[in-house]
Design a protein around this motif. Structure first.
Motif, mmCIF file in Angstrom:
data_model
loop_
_atom_site.group_PDB
_atom_site.id
_atom_site.type_symbol
_atom_site.label_atom_id
_atom_site.label_comp_id
_atom_site.label_asym_id
_atom_site.label_seq_id
_atom_site.Cartn_x
_atom_site.Cartn_y
_atom_site.Cartn_z
ATOM 1 N N ASN A 126 0.834 -1.179 0.000
ATOM 2 C CA ASN A 126 0.000 0.000 0.000
ATOM 3 C C ASN A 126 0.889 1.256 0.000
ATOM 4 O OD1 ASN A 126 -2.335 -1.498 0.100
ATOM 5 N ND2 ASN A 126 -2.579 -1.305 2.323
ATOM 6 N N PRO A 127 0.781 2.069 -1.063
ATOM 7 C CA PRO A 127 1.562 3.299 -1.093
ATOM 8 C C PRO A 127 0.945 4.349 -0.167
ATOM 9 C CG PRO A 127 0.339 3.035 -3.133
ATOM 10 C CD PRO A 127 0.101 1.813 -2.315
ATOM 11 N N ILE A 128 1.809 5.156 0.389
ATOM 12 C CA ILE A 128 1.365 6.231 1.281
ATOM 13 C C ILE A 128 1.192 7.499 0.439
ATOM 14 C CG2 ILE A 128 1.969 7.657 3.250
ATOM 15 C CD1 ILE A 128 3.536 5.296 4.330
ATOM 16 N N ALA A 129 0.009 8.079 0.527
ATOM 17 C CA ALA A 129 -0.287 9.299 -0.228
ATOM 18 C C ALA A 129 -0.985 10.294 0.700
ATOM 19 C CB ALA A 129 -1.193 8.967 -1.416
ATOM 20 N N PRO A 130 -0.930 11.570 0.358
ATOM 21 C CA PRO A 130 -1.627 12.552 1.207
ATOM 22 C C PRO A 130 -3.139 12.320 1.195
ATOM 23 C CG PRO A 130 -0.625 13.618 -0.711
ATOM 24 C CD PRO A 130 -0.270 12.174 -0.772
ATOM 25 N N GLU A 131 -3.752 12.527 2.315
ATOM 26 C CA GLU A 131 -5.203 12.371 2.410
ATOM 27 C C GLU A 131 -5.846 13.675 1.961
ATOM 28 O OE1 GLU A 131 -6.616 10.640 6.061
ATOM 29 O OE2 GLU A 131 -4.660 9.728 6.404
ATOM 30 N N ARG A 132 -6.259 13.674 0.709
ATOM 31 C CA ARG A 132 -6.755 14.901 0.089
ATOM 32 C C ARG A 132 -8.006 15.450 0.774
ATOM 33 N NH1 ARG A 132 -5.671 13.582 -6.264
ATOM 34 N NH2 ARG A 132 -3.402 13.560 -6.048
ATOM 35 N N LYS A 133 -8.889 14.588 1.206
ATOM 36 C CA LYS A 133 -10.115 15.060 1.857
ATOM 37 C C LYS A 133 -9.797 15.804 3.155
ATOM 38 C CE LYS A 133 -13.327 11.729 -0.065
ATOM 39 N NZ LYS A 133 -14.295 10.667 0.220
ATOM 40 N N LYS A 134 -8.841 15.294 3.935
ATOM 41 C CA LYS A 134 -8.461 15.966 5.180
ATOM 42 C C LYS A 134 -7.799 17.311 4.890
ATOM 43 C CE LYS A 134 -7.818 12.303 8.560
ATOM 44 N NZ LYS A 134 -6.861 11.623 9.449
ATOM 45 N N ILE A 135 -6.917 17.319 3.890
ATOM 46 C CA ILE A 135 -6.221 18.557 3.550
ATOM 47 C C ILE A 135 -7.217 19.624 3.091
ATOM 48 C CG2 ILE A 135 -4.586 19.603 1.930
ATOM 49 C CD1 ILE A 135 -2.996 16.953 2.047
ATOM 50 N N VAL A 136 -8.155 19.238 2.250
ATOM 51 C CA VAL A 136 -9.172 20.176 1.776
ATOM 52 C C VAL A 136 -10.032 20.648 2.944
ATOM 53 C CG1 VAL A 136 -11.257 20.394 0.347
ATOM 54 C CG2 VAL A 136 -9.209 19.326 -0.590
ATOM 55 N N GLY A 137 -10.399 19.751 3.831
ATOM 56 C CA GLY A 137 -11.214 20.104 4.997
ATOM 57 C C GLY A 137 -10.499 21.072 5.920
ATOM 58 N N TYR A 138 -9.218 20.779 6.219
ATOM 59 C CA TYR A 138 -8.441 21.687 7.068
ATOM 60 C C TYR A 138 -8.244 23.048 6.398
ATOM 61 C CZ TYR A 138 -7.304 17.734 10.133
ATOM 62 O OH TYR A 138 -7.374 16.678 10.990
ATOM 63 N N GLY A 139 -7.998 23.022 5.115
ATOM 64 C CA GLY A 139 -7.828 24.274 4.374
ATOM 65 C C GLY A 139 -9.101 25.113 4.390
ATOM 66 N N LEU A 140 -10.243 24.460 4.228
ATOM 67 C CA LEU A 140 -11.528 25.153 4.259
ATOM 68 C C LEU A 140 -11.796 25.744 5.642
ATOM 69 C CD1 LEU A 140 -14.105 25.798 2.641
ATOM 70 C CD2 LEU A 140 -15.044 23.651 3.481
ATOM 71 N N LEU A 141 -11.538 24.974 6.672
ATOM 72 C CA LEU A 141 -11.725 25.437 8.046
ATOM 73 C C LEU A 141 -10.802 26.619 8.356
ATOM 74 C CD1 LEU A 141 -13.172 24.965 10.740
ATOM 75 C CD2 LEU A 141 -11.316 23.424 11.366
ATOM 76 N N ALA A 142 -9.540 26.519 7.966
ATOM 77 C CA ALA A 142 -8.581 27.603 8.196
ATOM 78 C C ALA A 142 -8.999 28.864 7.426
ATOM 79 C CB ALA A 142 -7.178 27.171 7.790
ATOM 80 N N GLY A 143 -9.504 28.687 6.225
ATOM 81 C CA GLY A 143 -9.954 29.826 5.422
ATOM 82 C C GLY A 143 -11.141 30.534 6.055
ATOM 83 N N ILE A 144 -12.071 29.768 6.585
ATOM 84 C CA ILE A 144 -13.241 30.356 7.251
ATOM 85 C C ILE A 144 -12.810 31.125 8.500
ATOM 86 C CG2 ILE A 144 -15.332 29.796 8.559
ATOM 87 C CD1 ILE A 144 -15.797 27.515 6.522
ATOM 88 N N ILE A 145 -11.959 30.523 9.313
ATOM 89 C CA ILE A 145 -11.495 31.187 10.536
ATOM 90 C C ILE A 145 -10.712 32.447 10.196
ATOM 91 C CG2 ILE A 145 -9.924 30.955 12.512
ATOM 92 C CD1 ILE A 145 -10.821 27.993 12.654
ATOM 93 N N LEU A 146 -9.837 32.385 9.212
ATOM 94 C CA LEU A 146 -9.064 33.546 8.801
ATOM 95 C C LEU A 146 -9.970 34.645 8.242
ATOM 96 C CD1 LEU A 146 -6.233 34.753 8.461
ATOM 97 C CD2 LEU A 146 -6.193 33.754 6.166
ATOM 98 N N GLY A 147 -10.956 34.270 7.457
ATOM 99 C CA GLY A 147 -11.885 35.240 6.897
ATOM 100 C C GLY A 147 -12.683 35.961 7.974
ATOM 101 N N ILE A 148 -13.170 35.232 8.950
ATOM 102 C CA ILE A 148 -13.923 35.827 10.062
ATOM 103 C C ILE A 148 -13.027 36.758 10.872
ATOM 104 C CG2 ILE A 148 -15.036 35.311 12.273
ATOM 105 C CD1 ILE A 148 -16.193 32.786 10.920
ATOM 106 N N THR A 149 -11.809 36.340 11.134
ATOM 107 C CA THR A 149 -10.867 37.167 11.885
ATOM 108 C C THR A 149 -10.568 38.473 11.147
ATOM 109 O OG1 THR A 149 -9.868 35.183 12.825
ATOM 110 C CG2 THR A 149 -8.591 37.216 12.977
ATOM 111 N N ILE A 150 -10.315 38.394 9.863
ATOM 112 C CA ILE A 150 -10.039 39.593 9.067
ATOM 113 C C ILE A 150 -11.250 40.519 9.062
ATOM 114 C CG2 ILE A 150 -9.639 40.414 6.703
ATOM 115 C CD1 ILE A 150 -7.762 37.995 6.351
ATOM 116 N N ALA A 151 -12.460 39.957 8.934
ATOM 117 C CA ALA A 151 -13.672 40.773 8.928
ATOM 118 C C ALA A 151 -13.859 41.496 10.258
ATOM 119 C CB ALA A 151 -14.889 39.904 8.622
ATOM 120 N N ILE A 152 -13.611 40.837 11.361
ATOM 121 C CA ILE A 152 -13.753 41.453 12.682
ATOM 122 C C ILE A 152 -12.724 42.568 12.867
ATOM 123 C CG2 ILE A 152 -13.459 41.053 15.171
ATOM 124 C CD1 ILE A 152 -14.778 38.292 14.705
ATOM 125 N N VAL A 153 -11.479 42.300 12.507
ATOM 126 C CA VAL A 153 -10.430 43.318 12.636
ATOM 127 C C VAL A 153 -10.750 44.521 11.749
ATOM 128 C CG1 VAL A 153 -7.990 43.815 12.147
ATOM 129 C CG2 VAL A 153 -8.621 41.722 13.352
#
Length: 162
Positions: free
Chosen positions: A1-28
């Motif tokens: 079994n080859p080891i590959a990046p888990e794309r769904k997790k990466i996309v999920g974390y990226g989406l979550l980080a983007g939402i948090i960053l967007g909210i923070t920027i809007a508040i500031v």
């Protein structure tokens, strides 16, 4: 079994980080605009009593607010009443308020203005602040100028629902 990046997790974390960053920027960004959004903010920066809240969308409540204001023991009888509009309050709202007040004021002169010089010299000076458009710096400048002129401000009328 080859080891590959888990794309769904990466996309999920990226989406979550983007939402948090967007909210923070809007508040500031919103806090840096220095706009007052609540009645508590208005009272805090003016250090004056909130006389009443006048919702633009409920003109029926204006009558009761105006009657209570005009019967207030704060106002000197038969003296000019000056409302000093602070912030970006539409002229149509000021005109409507002027019409409503003029119906109840018979023996007094009424001044509603954005110009501080027009309101100086009256013993019945009331600040008119609008939630969502009035900036704290504008309130502080008005307070400092009235202190220099030794003008007493009776309180603040809050215009909401703009």
């Amino acid at each position: 079994n080859p080891i590959a990046p888990e794309r769904k997790k990466i996309v999920g974390y990226g989406l979550l980080a983007g939402i948090i960053l967007g909210i923070t920027i809007a508040i500031v960004y919103d806090k840096r605009k220095d706009i007052l959004y609540t009645k508590n903010d208005l009272e805090f920066y003016t250090k004056l009593p909130l006389l009443d809240d006048i919702p633009v969308s409920h003109k029926q409540s204006w009558v009761e607010s105006i009657e209570l204001l005009l019967s207030s023991p704060l106002l000197n009888d038969n003296e000019t009443i000056a409302l000093l509009a602070v912030g970006e309050i539409e002229q149509t709202i000021l005109n409507q308020l002027n019409r409503h007040l003029a119906e109840y004021i018979k023996n007094r002169k009424l001044i509603i203005s954005k110009n501080m010089k027009e309101c100086m010299g009256t013993s019945n000076l009331i600040l008119l602040g609008a939630l969502g458009t009035t900036k704290s710096k504008e309130i502080i400048n008005i307070k400092n100028n009235t202190l220099l002129q030794k003008t007493n401000i009776l309180g603040v009328l809050c215009i909401s629902d703009i």
